[in-house]
Design a protein around this motif. Structure first.
Motif, PDB file in Angstrom:
ATOM      1  N   SER A   1     121.662  57.274 -28.578  1.00 24.21           N
ATOM      2  CA  SER A   1     121.613  55.913 -28.038  1.00 24.21           C
ATOM      3  C   SER A   1     121.252  54.906 -29.124  1.00 24.21           C
ATOM      4  CB  SER A   1     120.594  55.819 -26.898  1.00 24.21           C
ATOM      5  OG  SER A   1     121.019  56.543 -25.767  1.00 24.21           O
ATOM      6  N   GLU A   2     121.691  53.660 -28.910  1.00 23.69           N
ATOM      7  CA  GLU A   2     121.362  52.556 -29.798  1.00 23.69           C
ATOM      8  C   GLU A   2     120.260  51.705 -29.163  1.00 23.69           C
ATOM      9  OE1 GLU A   2     122.520  51.897 -32.821  1.00 23.69           O
ATOM     10  OE2 GLU A   2     123.813  53.689 -32.807  1.00 23.69           O
TER      11      GLU A   2
ATOM     12  N   ARG B   1     118.391  49.666 -24.526  1.00 24.36           N
ATOM     13  CA  ARG B   1     118.992  50.945 -24.910  1.00 24.36           C
ATOM     14  C   ARG B   1     120.459  50.912 -24.503  1.00 24.36           C
ATOM     15  NH1 ARG B   1     115.997  54.743 -22.026  1.00 24.36           N
ATOM     16  NH2 ARG B   1     117.417  54.390 -20.270  1.00 24.36           N
ATOM     17  N   ASP B   2     121.331  50.915 -25.521  1.00 24.22           N
ATOM     18  CA  ASP B   2     122.779  50.822 -25.280  1.00 24.22           C
ATOM     19  C   ASP B   2     123.095  49.599 -24.422  1.00 24.22           C
ATOM     20  OD1 ASP B   2     123.198  53.178 -26.736  1.00 24.22           O
ATOM     21  OD2 ASP B   2     122.937  54.431 -24.954  1.00 24.22           O
TER      22      ASP B   2
END
Length: 284
Positions: A228-229, A249-250
């Motif tokens: 995840s980003e 998160r994302d």
């Protein structure tokens, strides 16, 4: 080098290099003052945090007069040279180590524990998450509190029970975090913190008066989801209220279910951890 046989090479009257007998294992140890060291300063536990090693170099090159015998340890020279956090495993998760382990850092951890035995030790770390120095301890004692009240830090974080195998889990060991990681500012902060530590414990001349220091207790580790980003929106050591969005998160908002103070939190500072949740207890 003789493989499999630990060696100590004397570089000068006050500097030795420990080598375990395995290629790449190397730790530089320098002493100042007369007698067996009672105080230790430890840098480069992580190779991508060079500020500690650089601060130690500057202090050793200065004209400081030592009133108590002090040991300076640059721990993970191999990782430092490569510019990586660790070679095999995170050294700050594997203390007390094992001199016969397969992993580079486990062997160094065993030697580090031996080197700081009998010393009150300060470890130097750096972070991307905060731009000013702060202290880290575990299992607080009166002496640890006294030292941090007189050091050049405004916040101290208690990580008791958070995990095992860290330097601060050793009985007479505290850490300082400086930042931003990889900058000249971090080196300057590290040197200033070491000087204030040495004055506080009476290793060098100088007065160190108590100053107000906020005391935080970590209550939770916030893990990242693999792949995840993340975007961190809050500020470390600033209260996040319940219902407040503190990260994404994302692209999805992460909302606090209860109030907390973020510590060592950042989107890119650690591969698996977003940061820590803490509570402000009061003044140290």
């Amino acid at each position: 080098m003789v493989f499999g046989v630990p060696l100590l090479f004397v570089l000068s009257s006050d500097t030795t290099v420990y080598e375990s007998g395995v290629l790449g294992d190397s730790m530089k140890i320098t002493t100042r003052g007369t007698g067996d060291p009672e105080v230790a300063v430890v840098g480069a536990v992580h190779g991508d945090e060079p500020c500690g090693a650089r601060a130690i170099e500057r202090l050793l090159a200065s004209d400081l007069k030592f009133e108590r015998p002090t040991k300076f340890v640059v721990v993970n020279e191999e990782a430092l040279e490569r510019g990586v956090r660790f070679v095999d495993v995170d050294l700050n998760q594997v203390l007390p180590g094992d001199p016969n382990a397969d992993e580079h850092e486990r062997r160094l951890a065993a030697q580090l524990v031996q080197e700081v035995e009998g010393c009150f030790a300060l470890g130097i770390h750096s972070t991307h998450s905060f731009n000013e120095p702060f202290g880290v301890l575990s299992n607080p004692t009166d002496r640890k509190r006294k030292v941090f009240r007189r050091m050049a830090v405004d916040q101290v974080v208690d990580t008791t029970g958070l995990s095992e195998g860290r330097c601060v889990d050793q009985p007479r060991f505290v850490d300082v975090e400086v930042g931003p990681q990889g900058t000249e500012k971090a080196v300057e902060q590290a040197e200033h913190c070491v000087r204030s530590f040495l004055a506080t414990v009476g290793a060098i001349p100088g007065s160190a008066r108590p100053t107000p220091t906020d005391y935080y207790e970590v209550t939770e580790i916030e893990e990242k989801q693999l792949g995840s980003e993340y975007e961190f929106l809050a500020r470390n050591f600033s209260k996040v209220e319940a219902g407040e969005t503190y990260a994404r998160r994302d692209g999805e908002e992460l909302v606090a279910d209860e109030s907390f103070w973020p510590v060592l939190a950042s989107a890119g500072g650690h591969d698996t951890i977003l940061g820590y949740r803490a509570q402000l207890v009061g003044e140290l």
